[in-house]
Design an enzyme around this catalytic site. Structure first.
Site, short mmCIF file in Angstrom:
data_model
loop_
_atom_site.label_atom_id
_atom_site.label_comp_id
_atom_site.label_asym_id
_atom_site.label_seq_id
_atom_site.Cartn_x
_atom_site.Cartn_y
_atom_site.Cartn_z
N GLY A 10 0.81 -1.21 0.00
CA GLY A 10 0.00 0.00 0.00
C GLY A 10 0.85 1.26 0.00
N ASP A 154 -0.14 1.17 9.28
CA ASP A 154 -0.51 0.39 10.46
C ASP A 154 0.58 0.42 11.52
OD1 ASP A 154 -2.83 -0.26 9.18
OD2 ASP A 154 -2.23 -2.29 8.64
N ARG A 198 -5.30 -4.00 9.61
CA ARG A 198 -5.67 -5.41 9.44
C ARG A 198 -5.53 -6.20 10.74
NH1 ARG A 198 -6.24 -9.13 5.23
NH2 ARG A 198 -5.82 -7.47 3.71
N GLU A 250 -10.48 -1.92 10.41
CA GLU A 250 -11.06 -2.74 9.34
C GLU A 250 -10.88 -4.24 9.60
OE1 GLU A 250 -9.17 -2.15 5.59
OE2 GLU A 250 -7.15 -2.50 6.37
N ARG A 302 -4.29 7.58 3.63
CA ARG A 302 -2.94 7.51 3.08
C ARG A 302 -2.81 8.27 1.77
NH1 ARG A 302 -2.97 1.04 2.12
NH2 ARG A 302 -3.83 0.92 0.02
#
Length: 382
Positions: A10, A154, A198, A250, A302
């Protein structure tokens, strides 16, 4: 020396400044930098027997060509979730088709090594999270000199206190939540804000902590919808503006349930996350009778240029990585440990998992941040 640099996984704010800083650090000493486009896909897709394919997958980087890239977010080299050691049958390039007997997935690391050698790359600098750096470690173990730079919003790469992208993601989250208060309060509703994260709930936790959100659900702690509904309803009634707010990672799960995922697994075994916010809001409405506002912040966390902290860390990580490369080091990852810039063995990324310290930072019965103390904690408590 010829240095190869790539970004995988990402995108996060800070990647372009990081690339630029590497180029500027080494170019004036006469070293060469080549950008690998679309992450590890460049090593898979390029056919050394067809030099014309190099233009699509590799880009010479000079101080002139990177002069303005730090003014925007994302990565101008582009990115992918390609893993050359785990390529599905339908994704095998034509020039490797003769080596893909069976159903797969296939390991084309030998081809990736051939490409590195053909291009004359002396050292690779991959910028990525756990997945991207797991293949970087594989390349190092295969004998390729590698210096890694950790990035992920994250902030969950093991071995470092900080990853590029995290500060901007939290900053964006806090801003959006404060903006959303106006509509939530005007309509006297409960707002459910789904944030990226995540396996680690740090983004949800820290954003909620800084924004003063009523409740926060994180990936590490499955939640009871009935209990959560009671708490949010009490929060709403206690608020003079008659609203309440909840953040949800999420990757969060309802007690007894699984992550909400969709699509096929990517090359690292992950399916796309998203939808826990909508599901939670629907269940909360059933239980409370209250109208909901659901906001999936997602990619906006982001997007755009980095904040000053991510800009500083990205630049300093780049300078450190370039220095290590020029010194002839290999198998190292630049890092922040205890507030100090340093480097650690890349193997640290697979020596454990980085998750929220629930006992220290979270009240699992009340579903909210509860920081017991900050003395001795890293800047972001994590």
């Amino acid at each position: 020396m010829r240095i190869g640099i790539l970004t995988g996984g990402g995108d996060v704010p800070g990647l372009n400044p990081c690339i630029k800083a590497v180029v500027n650090r080494v170019a004036h000493d006469g070293h060469e930098v080549v950008g690998l486009r679309r992450g590890w896909a460049a090593l898979l897709q390029h056919d050394p027997d067809d030099p014309s394919s190099a233009a699509e997958w590799f880009q010479p980087l000079t101080p002139s060509s990177v002069r303005t890239i730090d003014r925007t977010g994302g990565t101008f080299l582009h990115t992918s979730r390609t893993n050359p050691s785990r390529v599905r049958a339908g994704e095998v390039p034509d020039h490797l088709a003769s080596l893909a007997a069976g159903e797969g997935p296939f390991d084309f690391t030998r081809h990736a090594l051939r490409v590195v050698e053909a291009l004359g790359i002396d050292v690779l600098i991959p910028i990525g999270g756990d997945d991207t750096l797991s293949y970087a470690l594989r390349m190092h173990e295969e004998g390729v000199p590698v210096i890694a730079i950790p990035k992920t919003m994250d902030n969950d790469v093991h071995g470092t206190d900080y990853c590029i992208g995290f500060s901007t993601a939290v900053t964006r989250g806090v801003q959006f939540i404060h903006n959303l208060r106006t509509s939530t309060g005007s309509h006297e509703r409960i707002a459910v804000v789904e944030l990226f994260g995540r396996y680690s709930g740090e983004t949800s936790l820290v954003t909620a902590y800084l924004a003063g959100v009523d409740r926060a659900v994180i990936s590490e702690v499955p939640f009871d919808v009935d209990r959560l509904g009671e708490l949010l309803l009490a929060d709403k009634r206690a608020n003079p503006s008659n609203y309440s707010m909840l953040t949800v990672s999420e990757g969060a799960t309802i007690a007894g349930g699984d992550m909400v995922v969709s699509g096929e697994e990517d090359a690292y075994g992950h399916r796309k996350l998203g939808g826990i916010g909508e599901l939670t809001a629907a269940l909360l409405k059933e239980r409370t009778g209250e109208d909901m506002i659901v906001q999936v912040v997602g990619y906006l966390m982001r997007s755009g240029a980095p904040d000053s902290l991510d800009l500083m860390v990205a630049t300093n990580y780049a300078v450190m990585a370039a220095d290590l490369a020029l010194e002839g080091s290999s198998g190292r990852m630049v890092a922040l440990r205890g507030g100090t810039y340093t480097s650690v063995p890349m193997s640290a990324t697979r020596e454990g998992v980085k998750r929220v310290d629930v006992d220290e930072l979270y009240d699992a019965s009340q579903y909210r941040p509860k920081v017991r103390h900050v003395t001795g904690k890293p800047m972001f408590l994590y």
